[in-house]
Design a protein around this motif. Sequence first.
Motif, PDB file in Angstrom:
ATOM      1  N   ALA A  49       0.827  -1.207   0.000  1.00 38.52           N
ATOM      2  CA  ALA A  49       0.000   0.000   0.000  1.00 38.52           C
ATOM      3  C   ALA A  49       0.858   1.252   0.000  1.00 38.52           C
ATOM      4  CB  ALA A  49      -0.925  -0.009   1.213  1.00 38.52           C
ATOM      5  N   ASP A  50       1.979   1.221   0.736  1.00 37.35           N
ATOM      6  CA  ASP A  50       2.887   2.367   0.767  1.00 37.35           C
ATOM      7  C   ASP A  50       3.534   2.618  -0.588  1.00 37.35           C
ATOM      8  OD1 ASP A  50       2.296   2.754   3.405  1.00 37.35           O
ATOM      9  OD2 ASP A  50       4.068   1.704   4.163  1.00 37.35           O
ATOM     10  N   LYS A  51       3.572   1.563  -1.416  1.00 35.03           N
ATOM     11  CA  LYS A  51       4.140   1.707  -2.755  1.00 35.03           C
ATOM     12  C   LYS A  51       3.085   2.098  -3.796  1.00 35.03           C
ATOM     13  CE  LYS A  51       7.768  -1.712  -1.833  1.00 35.03           C
ATOM     14  NZ  LYS A  51       8.310  -3.051  -2.169  1.00 35.03           N
ATOM     15  N   GLY A  52       1.857   2.339  -3.343  1.00 32.57           N
ATOM     16  CA  GLY A  52       0.811   2.806  -4.246  1.00 32.57           C
ATOM     17  C   GLY A  52      -0.187   1.765  -4.686  1.00 32.57           C
ATOM     18  N   ASP A  53      -0.166   0.565  -4.123  1.00 33.45           N
ATOM     19  CA  ASP A  53      -1.105  -0.486  -4.497  1.00 33.45           C
ATOM     20  C   ASP A  53      -2.448  -0.212  -3.834  1.00 33.45           C
ATOM     21  OD1 ASP A  53      -2.581  -2.802  -4.877  1.00 33.45           O
ATOM     22  OD2 ASP A  53      -0.843  -4.128  -4.714  1.00 33.45           O
ATOM     23  N   LYS A  54      -3.440   0.236  -4.601  1.00 34.89           N
ATOM     24  CA  LYS A  54      -4.754   0.569  -4.059  1.00 34.89           C
ATOM     25  C   LYS A  54      -5.485  -0.671  -3.543  1.00 34.89           C
ATOM     26  CE  LYS A  54      -4.402   4.939  -4.935  1.00 34.89           C
ATOM     27  NZ  LYS A  54      -4.284   5.909  -3.815  1.00 34.89           N
ATOM     28  N   GLY A  55      -5.269  -1.812  -4.223  1.00 36.04           N
ATOM     29  CA  GLY A  55      -5.907  -3.046  -3.775  1.00 36.04           C
ATOM     30  C   GLY A  55      -5.444  -3.452  -2.385  1.00 36.04           C
ATOM     31  N   ALA A  56      -4.135  -3.326  -2.146  1.00 31.12           N
ATOM     32  CA  ALA A  56      -3.590  -3.653  -0.827  1.00 31.12           C
ATOM     33  C   ALA A  56      -4.125  -2.695   0.225  1.00 31.12           C
ATOM     34  CB  ALA A  56      -2.069  -3.614  -0.867  1.00 31.12           C
ATOM     35  N   GLU A  57      -4.258  -1.428  -0.145  1.00 32.34           N
ATOM     36  CA  GLU A  57      -4.799  -0.434   0.783  1.00 32.34           C
ATOM     37  C   GLU A  57      -6.245  -0.767   1.162  1.00 32.34           C
ATOM     38  OE1 GLU A  57      -5.467   4.420   0.966  1.00 32.34           O
ATOM     39  OE2 GLU A  57      -4.168   3.525  -0.581  1.00 32.34           O
ATOM     40  N   THR A  58      -7.024  -1.186   0.160  1.00 31.49           N
ATOM     41  CA  THR A  58      -8.409  -1.574   0.421  1.00 31.49           C
ATOM     42  C   THR A  58      -8.468  -2.836   1.278  1.00 31.49           C
ATOM     43  OG1 THR A  58      -9.052  -0.648  -1.722  1.00 31.49           O
ATOM     44  CG2 THR A  58     -10.621  -2.133  -0.661  1.00 31.49           C
ATOM     45  N   ALA A  59      -7.562  -3.780   1.019  1.00 35.22           N
ATOM     46  CA  ALA A  59      -7.515  -5.012   1.812  1.00 35.22           C
ATOM     47  C   ALA A  59      -7.242  -4.700   3.285  1.00 35.22           C
ATOM     48  CB  ALA A  59      -6.453  -5.957   1.262  1.00 35.22           C
ATOM     49  N   LEU A  60      -6.342  -3.761   3.537  1.00 39.35           N
ATOM     50  CA  LEU A  60      -6.072  -3.348   4.916  1.00 39.35           C
ATOM     51  C   LEU A  60      -7.314  -2.731   5.546  1.00 39.35           C
ATOM     52  CD1 LEU A  60      -2.520  -1.761   4.545  1.00 39.35           C
ATOM     53  CD2 LEU A  60      -3.093  -3.798   5.871  1.00 39.35           C
ATOM     54  N   GLU A  61      -8.032  -1.961   4.757  1.00 40.07           N
ATOM     55  CA  GLU A  61      -9.232  -1.279   5.262  1.00 40.07           C
ATOM     56  C   GLU A  61     -10.316  -2.272   5.683  1.00 40.07           C
ATOM     57  OE1 GLU A  61     -12.937   1.223   3.354  1.00 40.07           O
ATOM     58  OE2 GLU A  61     -10.958   1.434   2.425  1.00 40.07           O
ATOM     59  N   ILE A  62     -10.605  -3.248   4.817  1.00 39.32           N
ATOM     60  CA  ILE A  62     -11.721  -4.152   5.116  1.00 39.32           C
ATOM     61  C   ILE A  62     -11.364  -5.204   6.162  1.00 39.32           C
ATOM     62  CG2 ILE A  62     -12.771  -3.840   2.845  1.00 39.32           C
ATOM     63  CD1 ILE A  62     -11.583  -6.440   1.944  1.00 39.32           C
ATOM     64  N   THR A  63     -10.082  -5.466   6.357  1.00 38.58           N
ATOM     65  CA  THR A  63      -9.701  -6.440   7.392  1.00 38.58           C
ATOM     66  C   THR A  63      -9.627  -5.814   8.774  1.00 38.58           C
ATOM     67  OG1 THR A  63      -7.361  -6.082   6.785  1.00 38.58           O
ATOM     68  CG2 THR A  63      -8.471  -8.016   5.850  1.00 38.58           C
ATOM     69  N   ALA A 136     -10.076  -7.281  -3.087  1.00 40.36           N
ATOM     70  CA  ALA A 136     -10.446  -6.388  -1.986  1.00 40.36           C
ATOM     71  C   ALA A 136     -11.566  -5.419  -2.353  1.00 40.36           C
ATOM     72  CB  ALA A 136      -9.217  -5.624  -1.504  1.00 40.36           C
ATOM     73  N   ARG A 137     -11.459  -4.784  -3.525  1.00 38.68           N
ATOM     74  CA  ARG A 137     -12.460  -3.765  -3.871  1.00 38.68           C
ATOM     75  C   ARG A 137     -13.840  -4.394  -4.134  1.00 38.68           C
ATOM     76  NH1 ARG A 137      -8.442  -0.177  -7.631  1.00 38.68           N
ATOM     77  NH2 ARG A 137      -7.354  -2.169  -7.638  1.00 38.68           N
ATOM     78  N   THR A 138     -13.857  -5.569  -4.748  1.00 38.07           N
ATOM     79  CA  THR A 138     -15.137  -6.262  -4.952  1.00 38.07           C
ATOM     80  C   THR A 138     -15.747  -6.677  -3.624  1.00 38.07           C
ATOM     81  OG1 THR A 138     -14.342  -7.111  -7.077  1.00 38.07           O
ATOM     82  CG2 THR A 138     -16.265  -8.187  -6.115  1.00 38.07           C
ATOM     83  N   VAL A 139     -14.905  -7.179  -2.731  1.00 34.82           N
ATOM     84  CA  VAL A 139     -15.383  -7.602  -1.412  1.00 34.82           C
ATOM     85  C   VAL A 139     -15.890  -6.394  -0.620  1.00 34.82           C
ATOM     86  CG1 VAL A 139     -14.683  -8.610   0.797  1.00 34.82           C
ATOM     87  CG2 VAL A 139     -13.924  -9.663  -1.339  1.00 34.82           C
ATOM     88  N   ARG A 140     -15.220  -5.259  -0.757  1.00 36.23           N
ATOM     89  CA  ARG A 140     -15.677  -4.053  -0.046  1.00 36.23           C
ATOM     90  C   ARG A 140     -17.089  -3.671  -0.486  1.00 36.23           C
ATOM     91  NH1 ARG A 140     -12.231   1.387  -0.654  1.00 36.23           N
ATOM     92  NH2 ARG A 140     -12.850   1.024  -2.824  1.00 36.23           N
ATOM     93  N   LEU A 141     -17.352  -3.753  -1.805  1.00 36.58           N
ATOM     94  CA  LEU A 141     -18.694  -3.472  -2.321  1.00 36.58           C
ATOM     95  C   LEU A 141     -19.701  -4.476  -1.765  1.00 36.58           C
ATOM     96  CD1 LEU A 141     -20.579  -1.914  -4.221  1.00 36.58           C
ATOM     97  CD2 LEU A 141     -19.865  -3.462  -6.064  1.00 36.58           C
ATOM     98  N   LEU A 142     -19.308  -5.751  -1.746  1.00 36.88           N
ATOM     99  CA  LEU A 142     -20.184  -6.789  -1.208  1.00 36.88           C
ATOM    100  C   LEU A 142     -20.509  -6.528   0.256  1.00 36.88           C
ATOM    101  CD1 LEU A 142     -21.479  -9.664  -1.617  1.00 36.88           C
ATOM    102  CD2 LEU A 142     -19.338 -10.572  -0.698  1.00 36.88           C
ATOM    103  N   ILE A 143     -19.511  -6.114   1.029  1.00 39.19           N
ATOM    104  CA  ILE A 143     -19.726  -5.837   2.457  1.00 39.19           C
ATOM    105  C   ILE A 143     -20.751  -4.716   2.630  1.00 39.19           C
ATOM    106  CG2 ILE A 143     -18.630  -4.927   4.536  1.00 39.19           C
ATOM    107  CD1 ILE A 143     -16.098  -6.423   3.741  1.00 39.19           C
ATOM    108  N   ARG A 144     -20.621  -3.668   1.803  1.00 43.80           N
ATOM    109  CA  ARG A 144     -21.554  -2.540   1.905  1.00 43.80           C
ATOM    110  C   ARG A 144     -22.990  -2.974   1.603  1.00 43.80           C
ATOM    111  NH1 ARG A 144     -17.883   2.043  -1.258  1.00 43.80           N
ATOM    112  NH2 ARG A 144     -16.370   2.375   0.446  1.00 43.80           N
ATOM    113  N   VAL A 145     -23.138  -3.858   0.615  1.00 45.44           N
ATOM    114  CA  VAL A 145     -24.475  -4.325   0.240  1.00 45.44           C
ATOM    115  C   VAL A 145     -25.077  -5.214   1.328  1.00 45.44           C
ATOM    116  CG1 VAL A 145     -25.777  -5.726  -1.415  1.00 45.44           C
ATOM    117  CG2 VAL A 145     -24.013  -4.136  -2.232  1.00 45.44           C
TER     118      VAL A 145
END
Length: 441
Positions: A49-63, A136-145
């Motif tokens: 995430a520190d290197k700019g990977d948005k997916g990794a950043e989202t994974a950290l958020e949802i976990t 991560a981003r798909t799972v984040r959407l699923l969690i919101r729904v």
Amino acid sequence: MENNISTLLDTAFWLTAGAILLLLALSAFFSGSETALTAASRAKLRSSADKGDKGAETALEITEDNERLIGALLLGNNVVNILSASLATALLTRLFGQGGVAVATLAMTVLVLIFSEVLPKTYAITFPETVASRVARTVRLLIRVLTPIVTVVRLVVRGILWAFGLRTDANQTMFSIHDEIAGALAIGASEGTVDKEDRDRLLGALDLGSRTVDEIMLHRSQIEMLDADSDPETLLTAVLTSPHTRLPLYKGERENVVGVIHAKELLRAVEKFLRTGDGKLDSVSDLDVMKVAMKPYFIPETTPLDEQMREFLKRRTHFALVVDEYGDLKGLLTLEDILEEIVGDITDELDPKAERQLKPTETGDYLVDGAMTIRDLNRETDWALPDDEANTVAGLVIHEAQTIPEEGQVFSFHGFRFEVVARKDNRITTLKIKPLLPIAG
């Protein structure tokens, strides 16, 4: 007419079969996502995430909220599994009649097991961080729904647990960072991917917060001290011949520490005294050593090592005297002592050459200095002797024997044989230790 019905059945068959395959794919997605997101290392995800990977950043958020994450994935997985099984039963019952139920059960069990569970989970556990970042981003959407449904399920579950007297903490973490790192180091060392020395250094740094200064301090009986009432020439000679840079000064009795003399500060004072005086060394007898001495720094014996290290750095000092709850002198601690718990023994050209505290013998025994700490013995031998009741090997033997043993006495406890080789006054100076059973490597 029959042709139209046949065409309709064919179309329904293929649509149903396609729906089942789609549901199996969704089940695979849920299973793989759950495994990847729970197994992925948060440290590696943070690095990505520190290197700019948005997916990794989202994974950290949802976990951050594991309960909500697991609830959403399990809910989705169960819904698609049940729906796919129902469709398969309806489809195969149309083809095989009542026997279609058994065929559907067997077929769906095999398909779900292989393609929706084992295959995606094996792939996810092999590349957890990569898979976690991608889903991560798909799972984040699923969690919101699914959040409203998951919230209701969580309340029901907690209500049931509460009815049985169990309480859950929503902020409780799923694992201890310390335990995770220690476990990873232990596995790495057993597999040969981590050197023993590297493992010991890292574990030493991790354990500083759980250990106190009384575990590693130099006992007061071994402290080299100077009598402040001695004449300056005697003190100067003692400081110059000592291998230590800092020496405590006492008056009357050793418990009454009144200062700490630093060799460099004493030499500076002597040099200044000679320059401003008659320049004769004999005149050093008029030097007031107490004006050169530093104020002693006392610390409680229960201070954690990591806290004391920070205090040393904050105060810009390396030397402290340890006292108990009554203010009595217990020992001495330096910054070097704490660092040695991480990197091992630190010696220089002025340190006296001490004999090794641990000597293996040809018979498989170990001759051990009684003053050797249990922690140091465990680190050198990969043993697991307990250090809850005693800090030194001699202390452990005395604790278990409930007496001060005589020379030649033998004891067996904790899977080891202990023989008292030498004793001086009330101190056990040398022990012979041997494992009763081979130690697993």
